[in-house]
Write an enzyme that holds these catalytic residues in place. Structure first.
Site, mmCIF file in Angstrom:
data_model
loop_
_atom_site.group_PDB
_atom_site.id
_atom_site.type_symbol
_atom_site.label_atom_id
_atom_site.label_comp_id
_atom_site.label_asym_id
_atom_site.label_seq_id
_atom_site.Cartn_x
_atom_site.Cartn_y
_atom_site.Cartn_z
ATOM 1 C CB SER A 57 -9.687 4.409 -4.116
ATOM 2 O OG SER A 57 -9.958 4.948 -2.828
ATOM 3 C CE1 TYR B 202 -8.076 7.836 -2.911
ATOM 4 C CE2 TYR B 202 -6.070 8.487 -4.060
ATOM 5 C CZ TYR B 202 -6.841 7.524 -3.440
ATOM 6 O OH TYR B 202 -6.387 6.220 -3.360
HETATM 7 P P1 NAP Z 1 2.631 5.043 -2.828
HETATM 8 O O1 NAP Z 1 3.410 4.128 -1.969
HETATM 9 O O2 NAP Z 1 2.649 6.505 -2.593
HETATM 10 O O3 NAP Z 1 3.033 4.737 -4.355
HETATM 11 C C1 NAP Z 1 2.532 5.551 -5.370
HETATM 12 C C2 NAP Z 1 3.354 5.289 -6.602
HETATM 13 O O4 NAP Z 1 2.878 6.124 -7.634
HETATM 14 C C3 NAP Z 1 4.846 5.581 -6.407
HETATM 15 O O5 NAP Z 1 5.614 4.519 -6.900
HETATM 16 C C4 NAP Z 1 5.064 6.814 -7.262
HETATM 17 O O6 NAP Z 1 6.301 6.852 -7.931
HETATM 18 C C5 NAP Z 1 4.004 6.655 -8.322
HETATM 19 N N1 NAP Z 1 3.688 7.942 -8.945
HETATM 20 C C6 NAP Z 1 3.057 8.989 -8.393
HETATM 21 N N2 NAP Z 1 2.975 9.994 -9.281
HETATM 22 C C7 NAP Z 1 3.593 9.553 -10.420
HETATM 23 C C8 NAP Z 1 3.844 10.132 -11.692
HETATM 24 N N3 NAP Z 1 3.431 11.370 -11.993
HETATM 25 N N4 NAP Z 1 4.495 9.392 -12.617
HETATM 26 C C9 NAP Z 1 4.908 8.142 -12.329
HETATM 27 N N5 NAP Z 1 4.702 7.526 -11.140
HETATM 28 C C10 NAP Z 1 4.051 8.251 -10.205
HETATM 29 O O7 NAP Z 1 1.086 4.661 -2.783
HETATM 30 P P2 NAP Z 1 0.333 3.260 -2.688
HETATM 31 O O8 NAP Z 1 -0.413 3.231 -1.400
HETATM 32 O O9 NAP Z 1 1.233 2.143 -3.056
HETATM 33 O O10 NAP Z 1 -0.760 3.484 -3.854
HETATM 34 C C11 NAP Z 1 -0.645 2.877 -5.115
HETATM 35 C C12 NAP Z 1 -2.007 3.033 -5.783
HETATM 36 O O11 NAP Z 1 -3.020 2.440 -4.962
HETATM 37 C C13 NAP Z 1 -2.423 4.498 -5.948
HETATM 38 O O12 NAP Z 1 -3.144 4.647 -7.147
HETATM 39 C C14 NAP Z 1 -3.373 4.716 -4.758
HETATM 40 O O13 NAP Z 1 -4.297 5.765 -5.016
HETATM 41 C C15 NAP Z 1 -4.047 3.386 -4.706
HETATM 42 N N6 NAP Z 1 -4.689 3.046 -3.433
HETATM 43 C C16 NAP Z 1 -3.959 3.049 -2.284
HETATM 44 C C17 NAP Z 1 -4.603 2.648 -1.100
HETATM 45 C C18 NAP Z 1 -3.890 2.619 0.218
HETATM 46 O O14 NAP Z 1 -4.585 2.501 1.252
HETATM 47 N N7 NAP Z 1 -2.570 2.690 0.269
HETATM 48 C C19 NAP Z 1 -5.935 2.262 -1.135
HETATM 49 C C20 NAP Z 1 -6.623 2.317 -2.344
HETATM 50 C C21 NAP Z 1 -5.986 2.695 -3.487
HETATM 51 P P3 NAP Z 1 7.678 7.294 -7.210
HETATM 52 O O15 NAP Z 1 8.155 6.006 -6.640
HETATM 53 O O16 NAP Z 1 8.529 7.834 -8.299
HETATM 54 O O17 NAP Z 1 7.316 8.308 -6.186
HETATM 55 C C1 GCO Z 2 -7.660 8.417 2.868
HETATM 56 C C2 GCO Z 2 -6.860 7.245 2.348
HETATM 57 C C3 GCO Z 2 -7.671 6.477 1.318
HETATM 58 C C4 GCO Z 2 -6.880 5.274 0.880
HETATM 59 C C5 GCO Z 2 -7.601 4.480 -0.147
HETATM 60 C C6 GCO Z 2 -8.830 3.849 0.391
HETATM 61 O O1 GCO Z 2 -7.070 9.486 3.057
HETATM 62 O O2 GCO Z 2 -8.867 8.211 3.068
HETATM 63 O O3 GCO Z 2 -5.633 7.677 1.779
HETATM 64 O O4 GCO Z 2 -7.973 7.293 0.237
HETATM 65 O O5 GCO Z 2 -5.683 5.652 0.339
HETATM 66 O O6 GCO Z 2 -7.788 5.150 -1.321
HETATM 67 O O7 GCO Z 2 -9.293 2.923 -0.558
#
Ligand code: NAP
Ligand code: GCO
Length: 263
Positions: A144, A157
């Site tokens: 992230s 986080y």
């Molecule tokens: P999301 O739509 O909330 O998806 C998160 C996924 O994680 C869901 O499929 C959820 O499963 C699964 N999950 C959560 N807890 C779990 C557990 N205990 N066991 C199994 N599965 C679990 O979030 P996203 O934005 O796609 O994020 C995916 C990854 O990218 C995360 O690691 C997040 O921190 C990272 N990320 C996101 C962003 C952003 O801006 N969106 C940026 C940087 C990094 P369910 O379907 O069962 O709920």
């Molecule tokens: C926040 C956001 C970020 C993004 C991502 C950025 O609250 O600042 O959720 O944490 O999810 O991780 O890279």
């Protein structure tokens, strides 16, 4: 190019029923991989299976809480029996809790760390033995911006994702000699359900202040889409990255390079 061909590979993407995981998993399948994913609930799994079917993508899904070491220890051999040994692991499952640190409960802090840092350890530990037997493996940890930067309300986080960056570098260090490459992908601000609260329209129809802030901090002047992660994921999962190890590839539209647009 064959360098990016994943035919014959088994890819396991955690938490890939929707969001970033779904996009990365879809890309790996379209590059030829046999796709396996998990969800934390039957309901989400079924929604994910329908989404893959609707996209014309073959996927095998399992319900498994990635923080449950016993469940993971049972799941990995089950995948190996039913699909094959895992060649590509993407530790994508993750949660966030946005609470001022002095108000955050220990349980909340621990839950975020359990999912975002301990679970990638649990799943990687379960998958590495088969990679060692095969003589190759790819592990991709989804880090992230908060692997590098902090901000208000995301202490757990940021601590977890900072730790995940270093776990990535340590797996690289410990297993690089056995032809296992472990890298991270650091998405910027991506439009998924996780960031939906940061993009909600205001009562007067204007942008959420955080939405405007991210637009001003991103040279690309836009939020990322899950599909922006596909190319980097296929690259790090393929032979094209066999000499890339311990690297965190930021897919952020330039946020980390930019001081931000003058107000
Ligand atoms: P999301 O739509 O909330 O998806 C998160 C996924 O994680 C869901 O499929 C959820 O499963 C699964 N999950 C959560 N807890 C779990 C557990 N205990 N066991 C199994 N599965 C679990 O979030 P996203 O934005 O796609 O994020 C995916 C990854 O990218 C995360 O690691 C997040 O921190 C990272 N990320 C996101 C962003 C952003 O801006 N969106 C940026 C940087 C990094 P369910 O379907 O069962 O709920
Ligand atoms: C926040 C956001 C970020 C993004 C991502 C950025 O609250 O600042 O959720 O944490 O999810 O991780 O890279």
């Amino acid at each position: 190019m064959n360098l990016f061909n994943l035919n014959g590979k088994v890819a396991f993407v955690t938490g890939a029923a929707h969001g970033i995981g779904f996009a990365m998993a879809s890309g790996l399948a379209q590059a030829g991989a046999k796709l396996v994913f998990n969800s934390s609930s039957q309901e989400s799994l079924e929604k994910g299976m329908k989404a893959y079917k609707d996209a014309g993508i073959e996927a095998k899904g399992y319900v498994c809480d990635v923080t449950d070491e016993k469940a993971v220890s049972a799941l990995i051999p089950q995948i190996e029996r039913e699909i094959g040994a895992i060649d590509i692991l993407v530790n994508n499952a993750g949660i966030i809790k946005r609470i001022p640190m002095h108000d955050m409960s220990l349980d909340d802090f621990r839950r975020v760390v359990d999912v975002d840092l301990i679970a990638p350890f649990i799943v990687s530990k379960a998958v590495i033995p088969s990679m060692l037997k095969k003589g190759h493996g790819k592990i991709i940890n989804i880090c992230s911006m908060m692997s590098e930067l902090g901000r208000e309300t995301v202490s757990a986080y940021a601590a977890a994702k900072g730790g995940l960056k270093m776990l990535t570098k340590n797996i690289c260090s410990e297993y690089g000699g056995q032809n296992i490459q472990c890298n991270g992908i650091g998405p910027g601000y991506i439009a998924t359900s996780q960031t939906a609260p940061l993009r909600e329209k205001q009562p007067d129809g204007s942008r959420h202040p955080f939405d405007s802030f991210i637009i001003s901090k991103t040279p690309a002047a836009r939020w990322g889409n899950p599909e922006d992660l596909i190319g980097p994921t296929v690259f790090l999962a393929s032979e094209a990255s066999n000499f890339v190890n311990g690297h965190i590839l930021y897919v952020d539209g330039g946020i980390l390079a930019y001081i931000g647009k003058q107000p």
